[in-house]
Scaffold this active site. Sequence first.
Site, PDB file in Angstrom:
ATOM      1  N   GLU A   1      17.809  32.399 -33.379  1.00  0.00           N
ATOM      2  CA  GLU A   1      17.593  31.969 -34.761  1.00  0.00           C
ATOM      3  C   GLU A   1      17.003  33.086 -35.612  1.00  0.00           C
ATOM      4  OE1 GLU A   1      17.093  30.142 -32.118  1.00  0.00           O
ATOM      5  OE2 GLU A   1      18.099  28.221 -32.404  1.00  0.00           O
TER       6      GLU A   1
ATOM      7  N   ASP B   1       3.094  13.039 -36.353  1.00  0.00           N
ATOM      8  CA  ASP B   1       4.401  13.655 -36.560  1.00  0.00           C
ATOM      9  C   ASP B   1       4.959  13.284 -37.936  1.00  0.00           C
ATOM     10  OD1 ASP B   1       6.842  15.009 -36.012  1.00  0.00           O
ATOM     11  OD2 ASP B   1       6.579  14.620 -33.888  1.00  0.00           O
TER      12      ASP B   1
HETATM   13 MN    MN Z   1      18.179  27.356 -30.557  1.00  0.00          MN
END
Ligand code: MN
Length: 446
Positions: free
Chosen positions: A203, A252
Amino acid sequence: MSDLRIFLEELDSRGELLHIGEELSPRFEIAAVMRHLDGRPLLFERVEGHRHRVSAGLCAGRGLIGSALGVEDADLYGRLLEAVRNPRRCEVGDGPVKEVVGRLRLSDIPILTHFEGDPGPYVTSAVLYAKTPEGEVENVSIHRLLVLDDHRLTLRIVPRHLYRIVETAKERGVESIDVSISLGLHPAVLLAASTPAPYGVSEFDVANALMGGALKLTECEHVDALAPADAELVLEGRLRVDEEAVEGPFVDLTGTYDVERRQPVVEVVGAMYREDYIYQALLPSGMEHRLLMGLPREAEIWEYVRAITPHVRGVNLTPGGCGWLHCVVSIRKVREGDPKNVLMAVFAAHPSLKHAVVVDEDIDPHNLEEVEWAIATRFRGDEDLLIVPHVRVSSLDPASDQRLELGCKVGVDATRPLSKPERDFRRAEIPLSKRVRRLLGRLGCI
Ligand code: MN
Protein backbone atom coordinates in the site's frame (compact mmCIF):
# COMPACT_ATOMS: atom_id res chain seq x y z
CA MET A 1 8.22 15.63 -0.90
CA SER A 2 4.79 15.42 0.61
CA ASP A 3 4.67 14.92 4.33
CA LEU A 4 2.52 15.73 7.32
CA ARG A 5 4.17 19.12 7.83
CA ILE A 6 3.55 20.27 4.29
CA PHE A 7 -0.11 19.42 4.70
CA LEU A 8 -0.25 21.23 8.06
CA GLU A 9 1.28 24.29 6.38
CA GLU A 10 -1.30 24.14 3.61
CA LEU A 11 -4.10 23.99 6.19
CA ASP A 12 -2.54 26.88 8.09
CA SER A 13 -2.27 29.00 4.96
CA ARG A 14 -6.01 28.52 4.39
CA GLY A 15 -6.74 29.26 8.05
CA GLU A 16 -8.22 25.79 8.55
CA LEU A 17 -5.89 24.46 11.23
CA LEU A 18 -7.06 25.21 14.75
CA HIS A 19 -4.10 25.62 17.14
CA ILE A 20 -4.92 24.73 20.72
CA GLY A 21 -2.51 26.52 23.08
CA GLU A 22 -3.91 25.33 26.41
CA GLU A 23 -1.96 22.58 28.12
CA LEU A 24 -3.97 19.35 28.01
CA SER A 25 -3.42 15.81 29.20
CA PRO A 26 -3.13 12.92 26.74
CA ARG A 27 -5.44 11.06 29.11
CA PHE A 28 -9.03 11.96 28.12
CA GLU A 29 -8.53 15.75 27.80
CA ILE A 30 -7.20 15.84 24.23
CA ALA A 31 -9.72 13.20 23.12
CA ALA A 32 -12.58 15.19 24.66
CA VAL A 33 -11.59 18.28 22.68
CA MET A 34 -11.21 16.16 19.52
CA ARG A 35 -14.71 14.81 19.99
CA HIS A 36 -16.29 18.21 20.49
CA LEU A 37 -14.43 19.67 17.51
CA ASP A 38 -14.86 16.57 15.35
CA GLY A 39 -14.48 17.43 11.67
CA ARG A 40 -11.84 20.11 12.22
CA PRO A 41 -8.08 19.70 11.86
CA LEU A 42 -6.37 20.41 15.18
CA LEU A 43 -2.86 20.96 16.47
CA PHE A 44 -2.35 20.63 20.22
CA GLU A 45 0.66 22.78 21.02
CA ARG A 46 1.14 21.85 24.66
CA VAL A 47 0.70 18.35 26.02
CA GLU A 48 0.97 17.76 29.74
CA GLY A 49 4.06 15.73 30.63
CA HIS A 50 5.41 15.78 27.06
CA ARG A 51 7.37 18.16 24.89
CA HIS A 52 5.90 16.99 21.58
CA ARG A 53 2.86 18.33 19.80
CA VAL A 54 -0.19 16.30 18.79
CA SER A 55 -2.09 16.69 15.52
CA ALA A 56 -5.62 15.38 15.02
CA GLY A 57 -8.45 15.28 12.55
CA LEU A 58 -6.39 15.94 9.42
CA CYS A 59 -8.59 13.56 7.39
CA ALA A 60 -11.82 14.43 9.19
CA GLY A 61 -13.63 15.74 6.10
CA ARG A 62 -14.05 14.79 2.46
CA GLY A 63 -12.79 18.22 1.44
CA LEU A 64 -9.65 17.77 3.56
CA ILE A 65 -8.82 14.43 1.95
CA GLY A 66 -9.56 15.82 -1.52
CA SER A 67 -7.34 18.86 -0.94
CA ALA A 68 -4.51 16.67 0.37
CA LEU A 69 -4.64 14.62 -2.83
CA GLY A 70 -5.24 17.65 -5.01
CA VAL A 71 -8.45 16.23 -6.51
CA GLU A 72 -12.06 17.34 -6.68
CA ASP A 73 -14.68 15.24 -4.89
CA ALA A 74 -15.98 13.86 -8.17
CA ASP A 75 -12.56 12.49 -9.15
CA LEU A 76 -11.60 10.98 -5.82
CA TYR A 77 -12.92 7.45 -6.44
CA GLY A 78 -11.39 7.28 -9.90
CA ARG A 79 -7.99 8.40 -8.60
CA LEU A 80 -8.06 5.90 -5.76
CA LEU A 81 -9.07 2.97 -8.00
CA GLU A 82 -6.43 3.93 -10.54
CA ALA A 83 -3.72 4.03 -7.85
CA VAL A 84 -4.72 0.55 -6.62
CA ARG A 85 -4.49 -0.78 -10.18
CA ASN A 86 -1.23 1.00 -10.98
CA PRO A 87 0.88 1.08 -7.81
CA ARG A 88 4.19 2.87 -8.24
CA ARG A 89 7.33 1.49 -6.63
CA CYS A 90 8.76 3.82 -3.97
CA GLU A 91 12.35 4.96 -4.01
CA VAL A 92 14.38 3.93 -0.97
CA GLY A 93 16.88 6.27 0.72
CA ASP A 94 17.31 8.40 3.81
CA GLY A 95 15.03 11.11 5.11
CA PRO A 96 14.08 13.38 8.01
CA VAL A 97 12.75 10.49 10.12
CA LYS A 98 16.40 9.46 10.67
CA GLU A 99 17.20 12.69 12.50
CA VAL A 100 17.28 10.63 15.70
CA VAL A 101 17.88 6.89 15.69
CA GLY A 102 17.74 5.09 19.01
CA ARG A 103 15.22 3.94 21.51
CA LEU A 104 12.06 5.40 22.99
CA ARG A 105 9.95 4.33 25.91
CA LEU A 106 6.31 4.20 24.90
CA SER A 107 5.45 6.29 27.97
CA ASP A 108 7.62 9.08 26.53
CA ILE A 109 5.27 9.40 23.54
CA PRO A 110 2.01 11.37 23.99
CA ILE A 111 -0.18 8.39 23.11
CA LEU A 112 -3.81 9.19 23.92
CA THR A 113 -6.24 7.42 26.19
CA HIS A 114 -9.59 8.21 24.57
CA PHE A 115 -12.62 6.77 26.36
CA GLU A 116 -13.43 6.14 30.00
CA GLY A 117 -13.50 2.33 29.68
CA ASP A 118 -10.27 2.03 27.65
CA PRO A 119 -7.73 -0.42 29.08
CA GLY A 120 -4.88 2.06 28.40
CA PRO A 121 -3.38 4.36 25.80
CA TYR A 122 -4.09 3.35 22.20
CA VAL A 123 -2.09 4.21 19.09
CA THR A 124 -4.82 4.68 16.45
CA SER A 125 -3.29 6.26 13.35
CA ALA A 126 -0.18 4.13 12.88
CA VAL A 127 0.61 2.48 9.59
CA LEU A 128 2.20 -0.93 9.98
CA TYR A 129 4.52 -2.44 7.37
CA ALA A 130 5.29 -6.16 7.34
CA LYS A 131 6.43 -8.78 4.87
CA THR A 132 6.44 -12.55 4.68
CA PRO A 133 9.60 -14.30 6.00
CA GLU A 134 10.99 -14.66 2.46
CA GLY A 135 9.97 -11.12 1.61
CA GLU A 136 7.85 -12.01 -1.44
CA VAL A 137 4.75 -10.27 -0.07
CA GLU A 138 4.73 -6.84 1.56
CA ASN A 139 1.73 -5.29 3.27
CA VAL A 140 0.87 -1.94 4.81
CA SER A 141 -2.20 -1.52 6.98
CA ILE A 142 -3.59 0.48 9.89
CA HIS A 143 -4.05 -1.29 13.22
CA ARG A 144 -4.97 -0.05 16.64
CA LEU A 145 -2.20 -0.77 19.14
CA LEU A 146 -2.74 -0.96 22.87
CA VAL A 147 0.24 0.01 25.03
CA LEU A 148 1.02 -2.86 27.45
CA ASP A 149 4.21 -1.43 28.98
CA ASP A 150 7.17 0.70 27.91
CA HIS A 151 8.25 -1.68 25.15
CA ARG A 152 5.28 -3.84 24.25
CA LEU A 153 2.00 -3.33 22.43
CA THR A 154 -0.79 -5.60 21.33
CA LEU A 155 -2.70 -5.00 18.13
CA ARG A 156 -5.96 -6.13 16.57
CA ILE A 157 -5.36 -8.14 13.39
CA VAL A 158 -8.58 -8.78 11.48
CA PRO A 159 -8.42 -11.75 9.07
CA ARG A 160 -7.05 -9.85 6.10
CA HIS A 161 -3.53 -9.42 4.71
CA LEU A 162 -1.41 -9.01 7.84
CA TYR A 163 -3.27 -11.99 9.31
CA ARG A 164 -2.27 -14.03 6.28
CA ILE A 165 1.36 -12.96 6.69
CA VAL A 166 1.24 -14.02 10.37
CA GLU A 167 -0.26 -17.39 9.37
CA THR A 168 2.47 -17.84 6.73
CA ALA A 169 5.14 -17.10 9.35
CA LYS A 170 3.63 -19.68 11.70
CA GLU A 171 3.60 -22.33 8.95
CA ARG A 172 7.26 -21.65 8.24
CA GLY A 173 8.15 -21.96 11.91
CA VAL A 174 9.19 -18.33 12.30
CA GLU A 175 8.80 -16.83 15.79
CA SER A 176 8.47 -13.19 14.90
CA ILE A 177 7.99 -10.79 11.98
CA ASP A 178 9.90 -7.53 11.69
CA VAL A 179 7.57 -4.56 11.40
CA SER A 180 7.72 -0.79 11.19
CA ILE A 181 4.99 1.26 12.84
CA SER A 182 4.92 4.75 11.32
CA LEU A 183 3.20 7.82 12.69
CA GLY A 184 2.78 11.34 11.41
CA LEU A 185 2.08 10.82 7.73
CA HIS A 186 0.55 12.63 4.79
CA PRO A 187 -3.20 11.85 4.36
CA ALA A 188 -2.50 9.99 1.10
CA VAL A 189 -0.52 7.38 3.02
CA LEU A 190 -3.29 6.90 5.56
CA LEU A 191 -5.89 6.62 2.81
CA ALA A 192 -3.81 4.11 0.82
CA ALA A 193 -3.18 2.03 3.96
CA SER A 194 -6.96 1.92 4.52
CA THR A 195 -7.67 0.83 0.96
CA PRO A 196 -8.30 -2.83 0.14
CA ALA A 197 -5.56 -3.44 -2.44
CA PRO A 198 -5.01 -7.05 -3.57
CA TYR A 199 -2.77 -9.30 -1.43
CA GLY A 200 0.83 -8.81 -2.53
CA VAL A 201 0.50 -5.11 -3.33
CA SER A 202 2.37 -2.78 -0.97
CA GLU A 203 0.00 0.00 0.00
CA PHE A 204 3.03 2.30 0.20
CA ASP A 205 3.23 1.91 -3.58
CA VAL A 206 -0.48 2.75 -3.84
CA ALA A 207 0.20 5.89 -1.77
CA ASN A 208 3.13 6.73 -4.03
CA ALA A 209 0.87 6.48 -7.08
CA LEU A 210 -1.66 8.77 -5.35
CA MET A 211 1.12 11.23 -4.56
CA GLY A 212 2.60 11.30 -8.05
CA GLY A 213 5.83 9.59 -7.00
CA ALA A 214 6.51 11.75 -3.93
CA LEU A 215 6.62 8.99 -1.30
CA LYS A 216 10.12 7.88 -0.41
CA LEU A 217 10.84 4.97 1.94
CA THR A 218 13.76 4.25 4.20
CA GLU A 219 15.28 1.10 5.69
CA CYS A 220 14.73 0.70 9.42
CA GLU A 221 17.87 0.66 11.57
CA HIS A 222 16.97 -2.11 14.04
CA VAL A 223 14.70 -4.40 12.01
CA ASP A 224 14.32 -5.56 8.42
CA ALA A 225 11.43 -3.31 7.35
CA LEU A 226 10.69 -0.20 5.31
CA ALA A 227 9.00 2.99 6.50
CA PRO A 228 8.22 6.42 4.99
CA ALA A 229 11.43 8.48 5.05
CA ASP A 230 9.48 11.62 5.94
CA ALA A 231 7.37 10.15 8.75
CA GLU A 232 7.41 11.98 12.06
CA LEU A 233 8.08 8.88 14.13
CA VAL A 234 8.72 5.20 13.39
CA LEU A 235 8.66 2.44 15.99
CA GLU A 236 10.67 -0.59 14.94
CA GLY A 237 9.24 -3.80 16.27
CA ARG A 238 9.03 -7.55 16.25
CA LEU A 239 5.54 -8.95 15.92
CA ARG A 240 5.62 -12.13 18.02
CA VAL A 241 3.56 -14.87 16.45
CA ASP A 242 4.07 -16.99 19.60
CA GLU A 243 2.96 -14.46 22.22
CA GLU A 244 -0.51 -13.06 22.82
CA ALA A 245 -2.13 -10.61 25.19
CA VAL A 246 -5.66 -9.34 25.82
CA GLU A 247 -6.61 -6.57 23.36
CA GLY A 248 -9.60 -4.41 24.20
CA PRO A 249 -12.17 -3.34 24.99
CA PHE A 250 -11.71 -0.73 22.26
CA VAL A 251 -14.23 1.79 21.00
CA ASP A 252 -14.56 1.03 17.31
CA LEU A 253 -16.35 2.72 14.37
CA THR A 254 -19.76 2.31 15.95
CA GLY A 255 -18.79 4.29 19.05
CA THR A 256 -19.50 1.19 21.17
CA TYR A 257 -16.96 -1.12 22.78
CA ASP A 258 -15.67 -3.96 20.64
CA VAL A 259 -15.19 -7.32 22.40
CA GLU A 260 -11.89 -8.30 24.07
CA ARG A 261 -9.68 -10.80 22.24
CA ARG A 262 -6.30 -12.44 22.64
CA GLN A 263 -4.02 -10.92 20.00
CA PRO A 264 -0.29 -11.01 19.12
CA VAL A 265 2.24 -8.81 20.87
CA VAL A 266 4.70 -6.39 19.26
CA GLU A 267 8.05 -5.82 21.01
CA VAL A 268 9.47 -2.40 20.25
CA VAL A 269 13.23 -2.74 19.71
CA GLY A 270 14.10 0.67 18.30
CA ALA A 271 12.85 3.99 17.00
CA MET A 272 13.60 6.65 14.41
CA TYR A 273 12.10 10.10 14.72
CA ARG A 274 12.39 13.79 14.08
CA GLU A 275 13.76 15.58 17.11
CA ASP A 276 10.53 17.62 17.42
CA TYR A 277 8.20 14.97 16.03
CA ILE A 278 4.45 15.61 15.90
CA TYR A 279 2.39 12.73 17.25
CA GLN A 280 -0.59 12.06 14.99
CA ALA A 281 -3.78 11.20 16.85
CA LEU A 282 -7.05 9.84 15.49
CA LEU A 283 -10.28 9.68 17.47
CA PRO A 284 -11.88 6.21 17.32
CA SER A 285 -15.42 6.50 15.87
CA GLY A 286 -14.76 10.12 14.86
CA MET A 287 -15.20 11.52 11.35
CA GLU A 288 -11.59 10.77 10.40
CA HIS A 289 -11.92 7.12 11.43
CA ARG A 290 -15.21 6.78 9.53
CA LEU A 291 -13.94 8.47 6.39
CA LEU A 292 -10.68 6.55 6.21
CA MET A 293 -12.61 3.31 6.59
CA GLY A 294 -15.54 4.32 4.40
CA LEU A 295 -14.06 6.26 1.48
CA PRO A 296 -12.18 3.35 -0.12
CA ARG A 297 -15.34 1.23 0.22
CA GLU A 298 -17.40 3.96 -1.43
CA ALA A 299 -15.01 3.81 -4.38
CA GLU A 300 -15.63 0.07 -4.69
CA ILE A 301 -19.39 0.49 -4.36
CA TRP A 302 -19.29 3.25 -6.99
CA GLU A 303 -17.53 0.92 -9.38
CA TYR A 304 -19.93 -1.99 -8.80
CA VAL A 305 -22.98 0.25 -9.26
CA ARG A 306 -21.59 1.76 -12.45
CA ALA A 307 -21.53 -1.76 -13.93
CA ILE A 308 -25.33 -1.89 -13.48
CA THR A 309 -26.38 1.63 -14.34
CA PRO A 310 -24.17 4.18 -16.09
CA HIS A 311 -25.34 7.34 -14.29
CA VAL A 312 -24.29 7.37 -10.64
CA ARG A 313 -24.53 10.79 -8.99
CA GLY A 314 -22.89 9.74 -5.76
CA VAL A 315 -22.31 7.22 -2.99
CA ASN A 316 -22.39 8.02 0.70
CA LEU A 317 -21.41 5.71 3.53
CA THR A 318 -23.13 8.02 5.96
CA PRO A 319 -21.47 9.35 9.12
CA GLY A 320 -24.52 8.37 11.18
CA GLY A 321 -24.16 4.85 9.79
CA CYS A 322 -20.59 4.87 11.15
CA GLY A 323 -19.09 5.28 7.65
CA TRP A 324 -19.50 1.53 7.38
CA LEU A 325 -23.03 0.18 7.93
CA HIS A 326 -25.32 2.55 6.00
CA CYS A 327 -25.06 3.52 2.35
CA VAL A 328 -27.01 5.93 0.14
CA VAL A 329 -26.61 5.71 -3.63
CA SER A 330 -28.05 8.24 -6.03
CA ILE A 331 -28.64 7.03 -9.61
CA ARG A 332 -30.52 7.88 -12.77
CA LYS A 333 -33.11 5.13 -12.95
CA VAL A 334 -33.82 3.85 -16.46
CA ARG A 335 -35.78 0.66 -15.83
CA GLU A 336 -38.19 -0.10 -13.02
CA GLY A 337 -36.03 -2.92 -11.67
CA ASP A 338 -32.71 -1.04 -11.63
CA PRO A 339 -32.71 0.03 -7.97
CA LYS A 340 -33.02 -3.51 -6.60
CA ASN A 341 -30.14 -4.63 -8.81
CA VAL A 342 -28.20 -1.65 -7.52
CA LEU A 343 -28.99 -2.69 -3.94
CA MET A 344 -27.64 -6.20 -4.60
CA ALA A 345 -24.51 -4.73 -6.16
CA VAL A 346 -24.00 -2.41 -3.18
CA PHE A 347 -24.27 -5.30 -0.74
CA ALA A 348 -21.87 -7.40 -2.83
CA ALA A 349 -19.34 -4.57 -3.03
CA HIS A 350 -19.22 -4.06 0.73
CA PRO A 351 -20.16 -7.22 2.68
CA SER A 352 -20.19 -5.41 6.05
CA LEU A 353 -23.01 -3.14 4.92
CA LYS A 354 -26.29 -3.46 6.79
CA HIS A 355 -28.77 -0.96 5.30
CA ALA A 356 -28.77 0.68 1.88
CA VAL A 357 -31.00 3.27 0.24
CA VAL A 358 -31.21 4.01 -3.48
CA VAL A 359 -32.50 7.44 -4.50
CA ASP A 360 -33.09 9.24 -7.80
CA GLU A 361 -30.55 11.55 -9.35
CA ASP A 362 -32.33 14.70 -8.10
CA ILE A 363 -31.54 13.69 -4.51
CA ASP A 364 -28.13 14.58 -3.07
CA PRO A 365 -26.91 11.42 -1.28
CA HIS A 366 -24.95 13.59 1.18
CA ASN A 367 -28.03 15.57 2.21
CA LEU A 368 -29.76 13.20 4.59
CA GLU A 369 -32.84 15.39 4.90
CA GLU A 370 -33.36 15.04 1.15
CA VAL A 371 -32.80 11.30 1.45
CA GLU A 372 -35.42 11.04 4.16
CA TRP A 373 -37.77 13.14 2.04
CA ALA A 374 -37.30 10.66 -0.82
CA ILE A 375 -38.14 7.77 1.53
CA ALA A 376 -41.21 9.68 2.73
CA THR A 377 -42.54 10.49 -0.75
CA ARG A 378 -41.23 7.75 -3.09
CA PHE A 379 -41.01 4.55 -1.09
CA ARG A 380 -43.66 1.85 -0.42
CA GLY A 381 -42.72 -0.84 2.07
CA ASP A 382 -44.67 -3.64 0.34
CA GLU A 383 -43.00 -3.16 -3.05
CA ASP A 384 -39.75 -1.35 -2.51
CA LEU A 385 -38.14 -3.20 0.36
CA LEU A 386 -35.42 -5.81 -0.06
CA ILE A 387 -34.78 -8.01 3.00
CA VAL A 388 -31.88 -10.45 3.02
CA PRO A 389 -31.96 -12.52 6.24
CA HIS A 390 -29.18 -14.72 7.61
CA VAL A 391 -26.36 -13.10 5.67
CA ARG A 392 -22.83 -11.99 6.48
CA VAL A 393 -22.70 -8.59 8.15
CA SER A 394 -20.14 -6.61 10.12
CA SER A 395 -18.62 -7.99 13.31
CA LEU A 396 -18.92 -4.42 14.63
CA ASP A 397 -22.74 -4.39 14.67
CA PRO A 398 -23.94 -5.15 18.21
CA ALA A 399 -27.45 -5.98 16.95
CA SER A 400 -26.12 -8.90 14.87
CA ASP A 401 -24.43 -12.18 15.81
CA GLN A 402 -20.93 -10.71 16.10
CA ARG A 403 -19.14 -14.05 16.52
CA LEU A 404 -20.61 -15.61 13.37
CA GLU A 405 -20.95 -12.24 11.62
CA LEU A 406 -24.51 -13.16 10.73
CA GLY A 407 -27.39 -10.73 10.48
CA CYS A 408 -29.90 -9.19 8.12
CA LYS A 409 -29.48 -6.68 5.31
CA VAL A 410 -32.26 -4.28 4.35
CA GLY A 411 -32.41 -2.37 1.09
CA VAL A 412 -34.75 0.54 0.47
CA ASP A 413 -35.70 1.58 -3.05
CA ALA A 414 -36.68 5.22 -2.57
CA THR A 415 -36.81 6.03 -6.29
CA ARG A 416 -40.05 7.18 -7.85
CA PRO A 417 -42.02 4.52 -9.79
CA LEU A 418 -41.73 5.03 -13.54
CA SER A 419 -45.39 4.05 -13.97
CA LYS A 420 -46.61 7.31 -12.41
CA PRO A 421 -46.00 10.77 -13.88
CA GLU A 422 -42.74 12.43 -12.87
CA ARG A 423 -44.53 15.65 -11.90
CA ASP A 424 -46.23 13.83 -8.99
CA PHE A 425 -42.84 13.45 -7.34
CA ARG A 426 -41.08 16.63 -8.36
CA ARG A 427 -40.21 19.11 -5.64
CA ALA A 428 -42.14 22.30 -6.32
CA GLU A 429 -39.93 25.32 -7.04
CA ILE A 430 -40.46 29.07 -6.58
CA PRO A 431 -39.10 31.35 -9.33
CA LEU A 432 -36.20 33.58 -8.26
CA SER A 433 -36.08 37.14 -9.62
CA LYS A 434 -32.72 38.91 -10.04
CA ARG A 435 -33.08 40.98 -6.89
CA VAL A 436 -34.21 38.02 -4.80
CA ARG A 437 -31.16 36.14 -6.05
CA ARG A 438 -28.97 39.10 -5.04
CA LEU A 439 -30.59 39.30 -1.61
CA LEU A 440 -30.29 35.60 -0.95
CA GLY A 441 -26.72 35.65 -2.20
CA ARG A 442 -25.87 38.43 0.25
CA LEU A 443 -27.45 36.45 3.07
CA GLY A 444 -25.36 33.46 2.08
CA CYS A 445 -28.40 31.25 1.29
CA ILE A 446 -27.51 30.49 -2.31
MN1 MN B 1 -2.90 -5.23 1.87
